[in-house]
Write an enzyme that holds these catalytic residues in place. Structure first.
Site, mmCIF file in Angstrom:
data_model
loop_
_atom_site.group_PDB
_atom_site.id
_atom_site.type_symbol
_atom_site.label_atom_id
_atom_site.label_comp_id
_atom_site.label_asym_id
_atom_site.label_seq_id
_atom_site.Cartn_x
_atom_site.Cartn_y
_atom_site.Cartn_z
ATOM 1 C CG ASN A 18 -0.207 -0.068 2.505
ATOM 2 O OD1 ASN A 18 0.497 0.869 2.856
ATOM 3 N ND2 ASN A 18 -0.336 -1.180 3.222
ATOM 4 C CG ASP B 16 -7.323 -5.151 5.948
ATOM 5 O OD1 ASP B 16 -6.981 -5.036 7.138
ATOM 6 O OD2 ASP B 16 -7.820 -4.220 5.279
ATOM 7 N N PRO C 185 -3.675 -11.617 10.643
ATOM 8 C CG PRO C 185 -1.699 -11.871 11.843
ATOM 9 C CD PRO C 185 -2.318 -12.147 10.506
ATOM 10 C CG ASP C 186 -7.239 -6.307 13.640
ATOM 11 O OD1 ASP C 186 -6.386 -5.590 14.209
ATOM 12 O OD2 ASP C 186 -8.295 -5.856 13.172
ATOM 13 C CG PHE D 223 -2.751 5.785 13.248
ATOM 14 C CD1 PHE D 223 -2.056 5.549 14.423
ATOM 15 C CD2 PHE D 223 -2.574 7.001 12.603
ATOM 16 C CE1 PHE D 223 -1.196 6.501 14.952
ATOM 17 C CE2 PHE D 223 -1.720 7.964 13.116
ATOM 18 C CZ PHE D 223 -1.034 7.718 14.283
HETATM 19 N N1 CTP Z 1 -4.157 -2.977 12.092
HETATM 20 C C1 CTP Z 1 -3.449 -4.026 12.629
HETATM 21 N N2 CTP Z 1 -3.470 -5.240 12.018
HETATM 22 C C2 CTP Z 1 -4.183 -5.426 10.892
HETATM 23 C C3 CTP Z 1 -4.921 -4.378 10.325
HETATM 24 C C4 CTP Z 1 -4.879 -3.143 10.953
HETATM 25 O O1 CTP Z 1 -2.784 -3.842 13.655
HETATM 26 N N3 CTP Z 1 -4.178 -6.621 10.320
HETATM 27 C C5 CTP Z 1 -4.170 -1.693 12.792
HETATM 28 C C6 CTP Z 1 -3.517 -0.558 12.045
HETATM 29 O O2 CTP Z 1 -2.145 -0.439 12.392
HETATM 30 C C7 CTP Z 1 -4.315 0.642 12.531
HETATM 31 C C8 CTP Z 1 -5.688 0.082 12.769
HETATM 32 O O3 CTP Z 1 -5.514 -1.324 12.928
HETATM 33 O O4 CTP Z 1 -3.858 1.109 13.775
HETATM 34 C C9 CTP Z 1 -6.712 0.315 11.729
HETATM 35 O O5 CTP Z 1 -6.234 -0.031 10.467
HETATM 36 P P1 CTP Z 1 -7.222 0.060 9.225
HETATM 37 O O6 CTP Z 1 -6.527 -0.509 8.037
HETATM 38 O O7 CTP Z 1 -7.777 1.445 9.131
HETATM 39 O O8 CTP Z 1 -8.381 -0.869 9.774
HETATM 40 P P2 CTP Z 1 -8.972 -2.200 9.314
HETATM 41 O O9 CTP Z 1 -9.297 -2.998 10.519
HETATM 42 O O10 CTP Z 1 -8.104 -2.834 8.298
HETATM 43 O O11 CTP Z 1 -10.343 -1.718 8.715
HETATM 44 P P3 CTP Z 1 -10.753 -1.326 7.211
HETATM 45 O O12 CTP Z 1 -9.588 -1.688 6.346
HETATM 46 O O13 CTP Z 1 -11.958 -2.123 6.977
HETATM 47 O O14 CTP Z 1 -11.041 0.147 7.294
#
Ligand code: CTP
Length: 399
Positions: free
Chosen positions: A208, A276, A303-304, A323
């Site tokens: 990205n 993601d 993993p989130d 963020f």
């Molecule tokens: N984040 C994370 N691990 C992931 C995805 C996101 O730790 N696999 C963290 C990012 O570092 C950021 C926050 O989650 O602090 C939100 O990231 P964002 O990409 O905006 O959120 P998503 O959960 O991916 O939601 P979406 O893409 O649907 O907006």
């Protein structure tokens, strides 16, 4: 607080010298005594009278001023201070320091001193980026000199880039940290930054547009306040800051493992733009183009990391900051994201292409906490970072 501390402030000859006047005020407000020294070039930018009036002390300018020598020799002058601060540190002063030249009072003091030295560089962007200056910087760092800044932004010479002297309050934070008095002294903070690269095959990947600039600035600002920072970064476009422990990763899964290995921490800031999804069964050899057929990629969820850390039972950092990069309904989406992930704060920003934020140098953020949404003015990523670091220090200081 800096009460009882004496700062020997060497003001170099650059346009940023005017900020040294405010720096003197800020240091004195916090109880420090300031002994000012002006180089000959600095006296072209600020007057000795205004400097000594603000410092409430005599200003020293000439090496061979016999009266000064009788009152206080230059060796002694360099030793009574708890810290020597050079602001602005011009390219010329840095070069002289790196070489150990001692042709005037300022450089003689710097060579004679046995107290720690902090420099706040300020110069034209090309001069900053010049190999000679970068070499001198590396030499000075190797000699144990601490560095605050420079910041990136519009410069007095009309150019844009790194080279602006740090703001007086950032230098004060550097002074406090150098004297072991930063508000985050003894605190461990984890910061994730940059994009992740998810491989398709050995030569291709999904990524990205994140440059890592905001995460890098946050890590730097936290370190300036005295925090022990672990900086877990994907392949970013900007270098990691000095004075932090850097862990380099490529993929989201590697980032997750690095984050877990870096815990425990008092606070964690998740500034990385984590992919993601990753490609299932990424190919070990390069996928060849076959006429008339298209490759099919299969994805699996990554993993989130933010959610996982936010929802840890034991071992959860006291403050977890995420963020939210959004293109639509920024506050509503980010508010929902905060609840969904379980973090304490969300720093929300609008990354629509028209804002120029993703990959750019400025950021316009809204801080979302249980107290609601707080809109911050659009500012340089370093200014946003300094503000966020100060808020983190406040929050950790409260409990
Ligand atoms: N984040 C994370 N691990 C992931 C995805 C996101 O730790 N696999 C963290 C990012 O570092 C950021 C926050 O989650 O602090 C939100 O990231 P964002 O990409 O905006 O959120 P998503 O959960 O991916 O939601 P979406 O893409 O649907 O907006």
């Amino acid at each position: 607080m800096l009460s009882g501390k004496r700062i020997l402030l060497i003001i170099g000859g650059g346009i940023a010298a005017y900020k040294a006047l405010d720096l003197i005020r800020r240091l004195r407000e916090r109880g420090a005594a300031v002994t000012p020294v002006l180089t000959a070039a600095a006296a072209q930018f600020v007057t000795p009278l205004s400097v000594s009036a603000l410092a409430g002390e005599k200003v020293y300018t000439e090496l061979f001023d016999l009266t000064d020598e009788a009152e206080m020799g230059h060796i002694q002058l360099s030793r009574v201070a708890d810290l020597v601060v050079v602001a602005p540190a011009t390219a010329d002063l840095m070069a002289k320091m790196a070489q150990g030249l001692a042709g005037d009072l300022a450089t003689t003091l710097l060579l004679a001193t046995d107290t720690p030295v902090l420099i706040a560089p300020a110069m034209n962007v090309r001069m900053w980026e010049h190999a000679a200056t970068q070499r001198n910087l590396a030499t000075l760092r190797g000699d144990g000199v601490r560095v605050v800044g420079p910041n990136e932004g519009d410069m007095a010479c009309g150019e844009y880039g790194p080279g602006r002297m740090s703001e007086p309050l950032e230098i004060v934070a550097g002074v406090e940290a150098a004297l072991g008095q930063g508000p985050l002294q003894g605190r461990r903070v984890l910061v994730t930054s940059g994009p992740t690269h998810e491989p398709i095959d050995p030569v291709r990947y999904i990524a990205n547009r994140s440059s890592g600039a905001q995460g890098s600035a946050i890590a730097r600002a936290l370190a300036v306040l005295g925090a022990e920072v672990t900086f877990v970064t994907g392949p970013a476009g900007v270098p990691p800051p000095d004075g932090v422990a850097v862990v380099r990763v490529q993929t989201a899964r590697q980032m997750r493992d690095a984050v877990m290995a870096a815990l425990p921490a008092d606070a964690a800031v998740f500034a990385a733009a984590v992919a993601d999804w990753h490609v299932v069964g990424d190919s070990r050899s390069k996928i060849k183009k076959v006429a008339g057929t298209l490759p099919t990629l299969q994805f699996a969820e990554n993993p989130d990391i933010l959610a996982e850390v936010s929802q840890l039972g034991t071992g959860r950092p006291k403050l977890v900051v995420g963020f939210a990069a959004e293109t639509d309904d920024v506050v509503a989406n980010a508010t929902a994201k905060r609840v969904r992930k379980g973090c304490d704060w969300i720093v929300a920003n609008d990354v629509s292409p028209a804002t120029g934020i993703m990959g750019g140098t400025e950021n316009a953020v809204t801080l979302i906490s249980d107290a609601g949404a707080e809109v911050w003015d659009r500012a340089g990523k370093d200014v946003v970072a300094t503000r966020l670091a100060a808020r983190i220090a406040d929050a950790l200081g409260k409990g």
